[in-house]
Design a protein around this motif. Sequence first.
Motif, mmCIF file in Angstrom:
data_model
loop_
_atom_site.group_PDB
_atom_site.id
_atom_site.type_symbol
_atom_site.label_atom_id
_atom_site.label_comp_id
_atom_site.label_asym_id
_atom_site.label_seq_id
_atom_site.Cartn_x
_atom_site.Cartn_y
_atom_site.Cartn_z
ATOM 1 N N ALA A 60 0.859 -1.184 0.000
ATOM 2 C CA ALA A 60 0.000 0.000 0.000
ATOM 3 C C ALA A 60 0.889 1.225 0.000
ATOM 4 C CB ALA A 60 -0.903 0.001 1.229
ATOM 5 N N LEU A 61 0.582 2.195 -0.866
ATOM 6 C CA LEU A 61 1.377 3.406 -0.968
ATOM 7 C C LEU A 61 0.474 4.634 -0.904
ATOM 8 C CD1 LEU A 61 2.709 1.272 -3.347
ATOM 9 C CD2 LEU A 61 4.455 3.035 -3.196
ATOM 10 N N GLY A 62 0.997 5.686 -0.311
ATOM 11 C CA GLY A 62 0.301 6.962 -0.341
ATOM 12 C C GLY A 62 -0.827 7.066 0.652
ATOM 13 N N TYR A 63 -1.782 7.931 0.322
ATOM 14 C CA TYR A 63 -2.800 8.336 1.279
ATOM 15 C C TYR A 63 -4.218 8.043 0.783
ATOM 16 C CZ TYR A 63 0.879 10.629 3.876
ATOM 17 O OH TYR A 63 2.018 10.868 4.615
ATOM 18 N N ALA A 64 -5.021 7.532 1.702
ATOM 19 C CA ALA A 64 -6.457 7.383 1.450
ATOM 20 C C ALA A 64 -7.165 8.714 1.634
ATOM 21 C CB ALA A 64 -7.046 6.336 2.395
ATOM 22 N N ASN A 65 -6.607 9.551 2.487
ATOM 23 C CA ASN A 65 -7.167 10.880 2.755
ATOM 24 C C ASN A 65 -5.999 11.827 3.014
ATOM 25 O OD1 ASN A 65 -8.275 13.210 4.075
ATOM 26 N ND2 ASN A 65 -10.107 12.023 4.566
ATOM 27 N N PHE A 66 -5.683 12.646 2.024
ATOM 28 C CA PHE A 66 -4.553 13.559 2.158
ATOM 29 C C PHE A 66 -4.812 14.623 3.221
ATOM 30 C CE2 PHE A 66 -3.516 11.735 -1.936
ATOM 31 C CZ PHE A 66 -2.129 11.742 -1.955
ATOM 32 N N GLU A 67 -6.053 15.095 3.294
ATOM 33 C CA GLU A 67 -6.378 16.179 4.214
ATOM 34 C C GLU A 67 -6.200 15.760 5.671
ATOM 35 O OE1 GLU A 67 -7.695 16.909 0.348
ATOM 36 O OE2 GLU A 67 -8.334 15.238 1.620
ATOM 37 N N LYS A 68 -6.510 14.505 5.972
ATOM 38 C CA LYS A 68 -6.405 14.004 7.347
ATOM 39 C C LYS A 68 -5.165 13.145 7.566
ATOM 40 C CE LYS A 68 -11.394 14.057 8.214
ATOM 41 N NZ LYS A 68 -12.590 13.259 8.623
ATOM 42 N N ASN A 69 -4.299 13.081 6.562
ATOM 43 C CA ASN A 69 -3.060 12.296 6.645
ATOM 44 C C ASN A 69 -3.321 10.824 6.980
ATOM 45 O OD1 ASN A 69 -1.167 14.405 6.075
ATOM 46 N ND2 ASN A 69 -1.500 15.198 8.146
ATOM 47 N N ILE A 70 -4.386 10.259 6.407
ATOM 48 C CA ILE A 70 -4.705 8.839 6.594
ATOM 49 C C ILE A 70 -4.085 8.054 5.440
ATOM 50 C CG2 ILE A 70 -6.526 7.107 6.767
ATOM 51 C CD1 ILE A 70 -8.351 9.348 7.831
ATOM 52 N N LYS A 71 -3.205 7.141 5.757
ATOM 53 C CA LYS A 71 -2.505 6.396 4.719
ATOM 54 C C LYS A 71 -3.345 5.228 4.191
ATOM 55 C CE LYS A 71 2.230 7.459 6.122
ATOM 56 N NZ LYS A 71 3.559 6.893 6.475
ATOM 57 N N ASN A 72 -3.103 4.872 2.945
ATOM 58 C CA ASN A 72 -3.651 3.630 2.422
ATOM 59 C C ASN A 72 -3.030 2.460 3.180
ATOM 60 O OD1 ASN A 72 -5.403 4.477 0.298
ATOM 61 N ND2 ASN A 72 -3.614 4.946 -0.978
ATOM 62 N N ASN A 73 -3.835 1.412 3.444
ATOM 63 C CA ASN A 73 -3.318 0.169 4.013
ATOM 64 C C ASN A 73 -3.868 -0.995 3.212
ATOM 65 O OD1 ASN A 73 -5.862 -0.871 5.311
ATOM 66 N ND2 ASN A 73 -5.676 1.055 6.441
ATOM 67 N N ILE A 74 -3.491 -2.195 3.562
ATOM 68 C CA ILE A 74 -3.832 -3.344 2.704
ATOM 69 C C ILE A 74 -5.322 -3.646 2.671
ATOM 70 C CG2 ILE A 74 -1.555 -4.393 2.927
ATOM 71 C CD1 ILE A 74 -2.768 -6.365 4.925
ATOM 72 N N THR A 75 -6.117 -3.060 3.577
ATOM 73 C CA THR A 75 -7.563 -3.292 3.561
ATOM 74 C C THR A 75 -8.341 -2.064 3.082
ATOM 75 O OG1 THR A 75 -7.799 -2.651 5.887
ATOM 76 C CG2 THR A 75 -7.417 -4.985 5.416
ATOM 77 N N THR A 76 -7.653 -1.071 2.555
ATOM 78 C CA THR A 76 -8.333 0.126 2.054
ATOM 79 C C THR A 76 -9.222 -0.226 0.872
ATOM 80 O OG1 THR A 76 -6.525 1.554 2.770
ATOM 81 C CG2 THR A 76 -8.002 2.430 1.103
ATOM 82 N N LYS A 77 -10.408 0.370 0.860
ATOM 83 C CA LYS A 77 -11.382 0.140 -0.213
ATOM 84 C C LYS A 77 -11.216 1.196 -1.305
ATOM 85 C CE LYS A 77 -14.785 -1.390 3.260
ATOM 86 N NZ LYS A 77 -14.203 -0.825 4.493
ATOM 87 N N PHE A 78 -11.427 0.767 -2.553
ATOM 88 C CA PHE A 78 -11.352 1.648 -3.713
ATOM 89 C C PHE A 78 -12.540 1.368 -4.637
ATOM 90 C CE2 PHE A 78 -7.084 0.802 -2.255
ATOM 91 C CZ PHE A 78 -6.397 2.006 -2.390
ATOM 92 N N LEU A 79 -13.037 2.388 -5.315
ATOM 93 C CA LEU A 79 -13.962 2.151 -6.419
ATOM 94 C C LEU A 79 -13.180 1.490 -7.548
ATOM 95 C CD1 LEU A 79 -15.990 5.497 -6.523
ATOM 96 C CD2 LEU A 79 -16.736 3.291 -5.608
ATOM 97 N N ILE A 80 -13.798 0.485 -8.203
ATOM 98 C CA ILE A 80 -13.086 -0.241 -9.260
ATOM 99 C C ILE A 80 -13.645 0.059 -10.649
ATOM 100 C CG2 ILE A 80 -12.424 -2.077 -7.659
ATOM 101 C CD1 ILE A 80 -14.511 -3.874 -9.079
ATOM 102 N N GLY A 81 -14.602 0.987 -10.753
ATOM 103 C CA GLY A 81 -15.071 1.422 -12.063
ATOM 104 C C GLY A 81 -15.537 0.276 -12.936
ATOM 105 N N SER A 82 -15.078 0.274 -14.176
ATOM 106 C CA SER A 82 -15.580 -0.684 -15.165
ATOM 107 C C SER A 82 -15.174 -2.124 -14.922
ATOM 108 C CB SER A 82 -15.148 -0.264 -16.573
ATOM 109 O OG SER A 82 -15.899 0.854 -16.993
#
Length: 361
Positions: A60-82
């Motif tokens: 996991a790299l970077g941030y799930a929420n830049f404003e709150k400094n919450i980092k992405n982790n291995i269980t972070t959810k993402f929209l997967i689009g198509s």
Amino acid sequence: MKRYIVLTGVLILGSYLVKGQNQKKLTSELNAILNEYYNNKQFNGNVLVAKKGNIVYQRALGYANFEKNIKNNITTKFLIGSATKSFTAIAIMQAREKGIVKLHVPIKTYIPELNEELGNLTLHLLMKNSSGLPVHLSRITELEYRDISSDELIELYNTIKLSFKPGSKFDYSNLNYQLCAIVLERVTGVTYKNYLEKNIFEPLKMNNSGIERTHEIAKDKALGYDLRENEFVKADTNYMSYAMGGGDIYSTTLDILKWDSALYTTTLINDTSKQLLFEGNPNEFGTYGYGFKVKEYTRSSSKSSIGKLVRHGGSMYGYICNIHRYLEDEVTIIVLGNMRPYPTMEITLAIEKKLLKHEIL
């Protein structure tokens, strides 16, 4: 799901062995690839590589929420689009196995209020992206931040004129899979959202996956960002109910791995259904099967045959993903990101090159 274990410097992946030193080298090489993209603000998200259901690499790299400094982790959810379309195609094949839909009959059989032109389309043509429907609903209506009903969607579809003779060529359209989702609702008597929850997510224990709606937004989901003038800014709103069946799923890399593993068994669908999903002629239908794009891939020098790669990507405001499944080697690359744009295919192919070098492919 299978999990890897490490004993005396050897990573055990079912019947597949990676010696500890080779695993360390592979990890180092993949880290270097992702570090370069991340440092250049060309990636923010999660990556998982697996073979035969076992994790070879995960990060996991970077941030799930830049404003709150919450980092992405291995269980972070993402929209997967198509990439949602692959799930919709599987649901249609489940319905076919139950005998409640047929792939080559007019869909007016299931949605009689469709106009004659659209009603004569078939599930086969829809899933092959060969209908003549426009690519997005935004081409025919102004999207609103609300949950539009399936009946309202049908009213919109009835205003459409097809752009070519169905079956004459390939032309990608989200509306194809939205219509498939409505057919599924008609023949099962439940909403598309409830059907996927009960027949795909729950059986596979995909507990961090679901269908997003205007007022049902997943907790702990990464926020979507655009890169503008080298700065991350919150992306525009995605109108999720307008994406039903074609782009409304959120998930994690670990949940997608569960789904991927199930597709090597008959847990979700039988072998005949899988054969239909993964049939793609390079000279027809844009190499598209049912809900999967189909290509060949080169296997390592120790293996004589060419393999079949089935894949799908997805892109929405603030999110891009890519899922590659290398069938003969049972290898999967999952790339989920909460920024746009970033070179998702370039990253995937850079990973693939390293897997080929280490004979994982």
